[in-house]
Each structure stands twice: as C-alpha cells, then as structure tokens.
Motif scaffolding. Structure first.
Motif, PDB file in Angstrom:
ATOM      1  N   THR A 193       0.815  -1.222   0.000  1.00 27.06           N
ATOM      2  CA  THR A 193       0.000   0.000   0.000  1.00 27.06           C
ATOM      3  C   THR A 193       0.846   1.268   0.000  1.00 27.06           C
ATOM      4  OG1 THR A 193      -0.139   0.122   2.431  1.00 27.06           O
ATOM      5  CG2 THR A 193      -1.778  -1.237   1.292  1.00 27.06           C
ATOM      6  N   LEU A 194       2.153   1.152  -0.189  1.00 26.52           N
ATOM      7  CA  LEU A 194       2.996   2.348  -0.234  1.00 26.52           C
ATOM      8  C   LEU A 194       2.548   3.262  -1.371  1.00 26.52           C
ATOM      9  CD1 LEU A 194       6.647   1.087   0.371  1.00 26.52           C
ATOM     10  CD2 LEU A 194       5.434   2.773   1.722  1.00 26.52           C
ATOM     11  N   ALA A 195       2.563   4.558  -1.123  1.00 28.92           N
ATOM     12  CA  ALA A 195       2.175   5.526  -2.148  1.00 28.92           C
ATOM     13  C   ALA A 195       3.315   5.708  -3.144  1.00 28.92           C
ATOM     14  CB  ALA A 195       1.818   6.860  -1.504  1.00 28.92           C
ATOM     15  N   PRO A 196       3.016   5.871  -4.428  1.00 30.19           N
ATOM     16  CA  PRO A 196       4.071   6.127  -5.414  1.00 30.19           C
ATOM     17  C   PRO A 196       4.812   7.414  -5.088  1.00 30.19           C
ATOM     18  CG  PRO A 196       2.001   5.563  -6.481  1.00 30.19           C
ATOM     19  CD  PRO A 196       1.688   5.785  -5.034  1.00 30.19           C
ATOM     20  N   GLY A 197       6.097   7.453  -5.378  1.00 32.30           N
ATOM     21  CA  GLY A 197       6.887   8.642  -5.111  1.00 32.30           C
ATOM     22  C   GLY A 197       6.706   9.698  -6.188  1.00 32.30           C
ATOM     23  N   ARG A 198       6.968  10.934  -5.851  1.00 33.53           N
ATOM     24  CA  ARG A 198       6.855  12.024  -6.818  1.00 33.53           C
ATOM     25  C   ARG A 198       7.915  11.912  -7.906  1.00 33.53           C
ATOM     26  NH1 ARG A 198       7.097  17.277  -3.170  1.00 33.53           N
ATOM     27  NH2 ARG A 198       8.760  15.997  -2.257  1.00 33.53           N
ATOM     28  N   CYS A 199       9.078  11.380  -7.532  1.00 36.39           N
ATOM     29  CA  CYS A 199      10.179  11.284  -8.494  1.00 36.39           C
ATOM     30  C   CYS A 199      10.249   9.921  -9.183  1.00 36.39           C
ATOM     31  CB  CYS A 199      11.515  11.564  -7.797  1.00 36.39           C
ATOM     32  SG  CYS A 199      11.633  13.194  -7.048  1.00 36.39           S
ATOM     33  N   SER A 200       9.507   8.949  -8.670  1.00 40.75           N
ATOM     34  CA  SER A 200       9.588   7.613  -9.247  1.00 40.75           C
ATOM     35  C   SER A 200       8.246   6.903  -9.119  1.00 40.75           C
ATOM     36  CB  SER A 200      10.684   6.795  -8.556  1.00 40.75           C
ATOM     37  OG  SER A 200      10.666   5.451  -9.005  1.00 40.75           O
ATOM     38  N   PRO A 201       7.607   6.555 -10.235  1.00 40.03           N
ATOM     39  CA  PRO A 201       6.332   5.845 -10.166  1.00 40.03           C
ATOM     40  C   PRO A 201       6.463   4.411  -9.675  1.00 40.03           C
ATOM     41  CG  PRO A 201       7.089   6.015 -12.439  1.00 40.03           C
ATOM     42  CD  PRO A 201       8.017   6.856 -11.613  1.00 40.03           C
ATOM     43  N   ILE A 202       7.690   3.887  -9.630  1.00 43.66           N
ATOM     44  CA  ILE A 202       7.877   2.501  -9.195  1.00 43.66           C
ATOM     45  C   ILE A 202       8.407   2.414  -7.767  1.00 43.66           C
ATOM     46  CG2 ILE A 202       8.243   1.699 -11.554  1.00 43.66           C
ATOM     47  CD1 ILE A 202      11.225   1.607 -10.988  1.00 43.66           C
ATOM     48  N   ARG A 203       8.483   3.565  -7.079  1.00 44.90           N
ATOM     49  CA  ARG A 203       9.019   3.561  -5.717  1.00 44.90           C
ATOM     50  C   ARG A 203       8.259   2.605  -4.817  1.00 44.90           C
ATOM     51  NH1 ARG A 203       7.042   5.761  -1.148  1.00 44.90           N
ATOM     52  NH2 ARG A 203       8.497   6.178   0.568  1.00 44.90           N
TER      53      ARG A 203
ATOM     54  N   ALA B 190      21.349  -3.727 -17.421  1.00 43.96           N
ATOM     55  CA  ALA B 190      22.576  -4.523 -17.388  1.00 43.96           C
ATOM     56  C   ALA B 190      22.516  -5.500 -16.213  1.00 43.96           C
ATOM     57  CB  ALA B 190      23.788  -3.608 -17.245  1.00 43.96           C
ATOM     58  N   PRO B 191      23.238  -6.628 -16.305  1.00 46.48           N
ATOM     59  CA  PRO B 191      23.229  -7.608 -15.213  1.00 46.48           C
ATOM     60  C   PRO B 191      23.682  -7.040 -13.878  1.00 46.48           C
ATOM     61  CG  PRO B 191      24.171  -8.567 -17.193  1.00 46.48           C
ATOM     62  CD  PRO B 191      24.016  -7.103 -17.470  1.00 46.48           C
ATOM     63  N   ASP B 192      24.574  -6.032 -13.896  1.00 50.81           N
ATOM     64  CA  ASP B 192      25.069  -5.479 -12.642  1.00 50.81           C
ATOM     65  C   ASP B 192      24.242  -4.281 -12.167  1.00 50.81           C
ATOM     66  OD1 ASP B 192      25.826  -3.730 -14.600  1.00 50.81           O
ATOM     67  OD2 ASP B 192      27.892  -3.485 -13.902  1.00 50.81           O
ATOM     68  N   ALA B 193      23.100  -4.025 -12.805  1.00 47.43           N
ATOM     69  CA  ALA B 193      22.227  -2.939 -12.367  1.00 47.43           C
ATOM     70  C   ALA B 193      21.522  -3.345 -11.066  1.00 47.43           C
ATOM     71  CB  ALA B 193      21.182  -2.635 -13.440  1.00 47.43           C
ATOM     72  N   PRO B 194      21.251  -2.401 -10.175  1.00 41.75           N
ATOM     73  CA  PRO B 194      20.577  -2.736  -8.917  1.00 41.75           C
ATOM     74  C   PRO B 194      19.218  -3.371  -9.170  1.00 41.75           C
ATOM     75  CG  PRO B 194      21.479  -0.510  -8.835  1.00 41.75           C
ATOM     76  CD  PRO B 194      21.605  -0.965 -10.245  1.00 41.75           C
ATOM     77  N   PHE B 195      18.906  -4.420  -8.443  1.00 39.26           N
ATOM     78  CA  PHE B 195      17.584  -5.039  -8.575  1.00 39.26           C
ATOM     79  C   PHE B 195      16.504  -4.106  -8.058  1.00 39.26           C
ATOM     80  CE2 PHE B 195      14.005  -7.689  -7.345  1.00 39.26           C
ATOM     81  CZ  PHE B 195      13.858  -8.505  -8.461  1.00 39.26           C
ATOM     82  N   PHE B 196      16.839  -3.316  -7.022  1.00 40.13           N
ATOM     83  CA  PHE B 196      15.910  -2.337  -6.459  1.00 40.13           C
ATOM     84  C   PHE B 196      16.418  -0.937  -6.825  1.00 40.13           C
ATOM     85  CE2 PHE B 196      15.604  -5.940  -3.384  1.00 40.13           C
ATOM     86  CZ  PHE B 196      14.285  -6.304  -3.657  1.00 40.13           C
ATOM     87  N   PRO B 197      16.111  -0.453  -8.047  1.00 43.28           N
ATOM     88  CA  PRO B 197      16.706   0.806  -8.506  1.00 43.28           C
ATOM     89  C   PRO B 197      16.015   2.038  -7.924  1.00 43.28           C
ATOM     90  CG  PRO B 197      15.255  -0.068 -10.191  1.00 43.28           C
ATOM     91  CD  PRO B 197      15.294  -1.097  -9.088  1.00 43.28           C
ATOM     92  N   SER B 198      16.794   3.059  -7.644  1.00 45.74           N
ATOM     93  CA  SER B 198      16.281   4.362  -7.220  1.00 45.74           C
ATOM     94  C   SER B 198      15.902   5.164  -8.461  1.00 45.74           C
ATOM     95  CB  SER B 198      17.346   5.102  -6.422  1.00 45.74           C
ATOM     96  OG  SER B 198      18.421   5.471  -7.272  1.00 45.74           O
ATOM     97  N   PRO B 199      15.281   6.333  -8.299  1.00 46.12           N
ATOM     98  CA  PRO B 199      14.934   7.153  -9.471  1.00 46.12           C
ATOM     99  C   PRO B 199      16.127   7.503 -10.349  1.00 46.12           C
ATOM    100  CG  PRO B 199      13.763   7.942  -7.541  1.00 46.12           C
ATOM    101  CD  PRO B 199      14.712   6.887  -7.064  1.00 46.12           C
ATOM    102  N   SER B 200      17.318   7.602  -9.738  1.00 43.75           N
ATOM    103  CA  SER B 200      18.508   7.941 -10.518  1.00 43.75           C
ATOM    104  C   SER B 200      19.097   6.732 -11.236  1.00 43.75           C
ATOM    105  CB  SER B 200      19.577   8.549  -9.593  1.00 43.75           C
ATOM    106  OG  SER B 200      20.029   7.574  -8.655  1.00 43.75           O
ATOM    107  N   GLY B 201      18.572   5.551 -10.944  1.00 46.30           N
ATOM    108  CA  GLY B 201      19.099   4.333 -11.540  1.00 46.30           C
ATOM    109  C   GLY B 201      20.105   3.622 -10.667  1.00 46.30           C
ATOM    110  N   GLY B 202      20.563   4.283  -9.602  1.00 46.00           N
ATOM    111  CA  GLY B 202      21.494   3.646  -8.664  1.00 46.00           C
ATOM    112  C   GLY B 202      20.754   2.904  -7.572  1.00 46.00           C
ATOM    113  N   ARG B 203      21.453   2.634  -6.486  1.00 41.53           N
ATOM    114  CA  ARG B 203      20.826   1.936  -5.364  1.00 41.53           C
ATOM    115  C   ARG B 203      20.087   2.915  -4.470  1.00 41.53           C
ATOM    116  NH1 ARG B 203      26.220  -0.356  -4.936  1.00 41.53           N
ATOM    117  NH2 ARG B 203      26.278  -2.452  -5.855  1.00 41.53           N
ATOM    118  N   TYR B 204      18.989   2.443  -3.881  1.00 43.29           N
ATOM    119  CA  TYR B 204      18.328   3.236  -2.860  1.00 43.29           C
ATOM    120  C   TYR B 204      19.215   3.276  -1.617  1.00 43.29           C
ATOM    121  CZ  TYR B 204      13.631   4.320  -4.568  1.00 43.29           C
ATOM    122  OH  TYR B 204      12.566   4.867  -5.224  1.00 43.29           O
ATOM    123  N   SER B 205      19.111   4.353  -0.866  1.00 40.93           N
ATOM    124  CA  SER B 205      19.863   4.473   0.384  1.00 40.93           C
ATOM    125  C   SER B 205      19.108   3.788   1.515  1.00 40.93           C
ATOM    126  CB  SER B 205      20.072   5.947   0.731  1.00 40.93           C
ATOM    127  OG  SER B 205      18.816   6.565   1.023  1.00 40.93           O
TER     128      SER B 205
END
Length: 334
Positions: free
Chosen positions: A134-144, A218-233
């Motif tokens: 039930t988490l709300a979508p983020g303003r910067c990322s619809p997949i948050r 890419a295979p080494d891309a984070p499975f849980f990507p942040s809006p920037s494409g990197g890892r979430y903190s």
C-alpha cells in the motif's frame, strides 16, 4: 563479478593524520570493512584539527572528554560508539606515542546497554506484509512503492540485512533457481539464499514493473533501482518502513522499545523458530543451518537473534506439555 573495492581513505589533515591512515589500513588488513567507521574517523580528524598542537599532537583525557561529551539529545549508543572508536584509536596510537591517554570502557559513566530487539508477532507480520503493498508512489519515481515495498517484504521473509538487499544486482536474483546471491557481505562472506515460491512471485512482479518503466538493464544494475538508476539508500528504505508501519497500524514504540528496520531480521528468526516448533522439528539440527542462511560465521553469532516472542512462548509450552505433561498433576485441596 569481482567484490567491490574498499572505499578510498579520506584526506585526513589533523596533526595525527598519518596515524589515522595507518589505523584505517590496519583495521582493513585485519578483515574489517570499516565503511561507517571511516566516516567516523573523518569526523574525528576534523575535531582534532583545532584541539591538538601541531608541534606536540598528544591526545589527552581533556581532548577525549571534549570529543565524547554528549551533544544535544543523542542516544547513549551514539555517545558510546564515539568512545569505542576513540579507545581503539588511542590504543593504536599509544604504541607509537606512549603519552597518549587511553580512556576506560566506562569513561564519563558511559555504559553500553544490550539492545533488546522488538520482534513482530505472527499477526503483526501478516499486517506488515499487507501494508507493504500500500505504499504511495513517489513524486520522483512511479515505481518507488513497488521497489521499496518488495524490498521490505524480502527483509521480513528472508532475514537479509538491509544493505544486502539494496546491493543485490539483477544478476544476483535468479528467479528460475529461486536463489539470491549475496556477495561479499559482513565478515567478508558470500552466500546463496534460497527463497520460497511466494517470495519468487513477488520478486518476479517487481522485476516486471521495473522493466516496463526503466527498460533493458545490465546484469550489474541494482535489482531495487532508485529514481537515478542507482541503489536506494538505507535512509530511503527506513522512511518507507516507517510509512508501512503506519499503514499496518503498528506503533514504532511499544514497551519502551522502538521497532527498527533491522528488527525485521530478528522477526524472521522468531517466525522461523515458531514454524519449526509447530512442526516438532529438532532445533539442534536446524539452528546451524539457520546460522548459515543468515550469513553468520557460527552459531554463536545467531544466538542474539533467538528471542522469545509471545507466539513462541505458547508453542514451546505446548511442546513441553506434550512431552512432560504426564509428570504434572493438578492437585486440588480436599
């Protein structure tokens, strides 16, 4: 995939900068990652710049007292962590500079108390899992909502550390084999983590949502990507965790204890013990396997996770009554 290289040494500039660099190198050579501690050493270095004489940089008890002293409303644990780091560095430095003061483990009356985790009951766990969707979508990322909600589900149902989950790459998540590859984690260990089919289904759905919004990865891309494409903190995951607690109606504070993100790992162990008790499994056989699954160096590391929950007490009572109940008779006064 090669393990990540250790973070570069900070640009220390205090009068004991060279000793700080050697201390950090010594710790890493001994097998410690010293990532968070490296940041703490950088803060110590900045503190020491105005507190040490350049021509005679000796750390005294007054300097230690000023560094360790409570700052605002910080916790005892935070103050204790500063004392622990300063003690280790001073003991290292004293080998070269005998005049270095070494504070005692209870300097300034600081006492590090053992933290008691708060584990979710089975009913609380059910509500938590429902609220993760039930988490709300983020303003910067619809997949948050999908990404962080799935990450929280994974923590509760597998007992992964938060950092381990966030560092998973797309190649690390083998859904066909139902296995996660957790690489170069705490204690320098890597391990394979089998997951249940319902967890596989959630991870597969998350991967599909990410693929629709992000495209080929890419295979080494984070499975849980942040809006920037990197890892979430970790901070972002903790924020999502607190939102899920609110949605599930679970208080962050209860009985004087807070419910932390890391308590999901403790809760996983508690529910696993409960299920094994219900199955009348031999815990002496299962616990070593649990230690391996959690990524511990031995069973002793897992012992601090063996907490009695409300659910588990009732199940242990049932098992003992089934085995020894005939020894106990209900005598009533005549």
């Amino acid at each position: 995939m090669t393990p990540p290289a250790p973070a570069a040494c900070p640009d220390f500039s205090s009068p004991v900068a060279s000793a700080l660099r050697r201390f950090l190198e010594f710790k890493r050579a001994a097998g410690y990652r010293y990532h968070g501690e490296m940041e703490a050493l950088a803060r110590l270095d900045r503190f020491l710049i105005p507190h040490l004489a350049a021509d005679d940089p000796v750390i005294s008890l007054d300097v230690i007292r000023a560094y360790v002293a409570r700052r605002g409303q910080e916790s005892d644990s935070t103050q204790g962590n500063r004392l622990s780091l300063m003690r280790q560095f001073c003991r290292f430095l004293a080998l070269e500079q005998p005049r270095t003061a070494i504070p005692g483990p209870r300097f300034l009356g600081i006492s590090r108390r053992t933290f008691l985790p708060r584990v979710l009951t089975r009913e609380e766990g059910r509500r938590f899992l429902q609220a993760c969707g039930t988490l709300a979508p983020g303003r910067c990322s619809p997949i948050r909502a999908t990404v962080l909600g799935t990450a929280l589900v994974l923590l509760y149902l597998t007992g992964l550390r938060a950092g381990e989950a966030l560092r998973l790459t797309d190649a690390d998540v083998d859904l066909d084999a139902a296995v996660l590859r957790v690489r170069d984690t705490k204690f320098g260990k890597s391990r394979l983590v089998p997951v249940a089919l319902d967890v596989v289904a959630r991870l597969r759905a998350c991967r599909a949502v990410v693929a629709r919004h992000v495209g080929p990865r890419a295979p080494d891309a984070p499975f849980f990507p942040s809006p920037s494409g990197g890892r979430y903190s970790i901070t972002a995951l903790q924020t999502a965790f607190h939102h899920v607690l609110i949605a599930a109606g679970l208080p962050r504070w209860s009985g004087g204890r807070s419910l932390r993100l890391h308590d999901l790992r403790h809760s996983f162990v508690a529910i696993r013990l409960l299920l094994w008790c219900e199955q009348d499994a031999d815990l002496a056989v299962r616990l070593p396997g649990l230690a391996t699954y959690l990524g511990h160096v031995g069973l002793r590391s897992s012992q601090r996770y063996l907490q009695l929950s409300h659910d588990l007490v009732g199940e242990i009572t049932r098992r003992h009554e089934a085995r020894f109940g005939y020894l106990i008779t209900d005598r009533r006064p005549s």
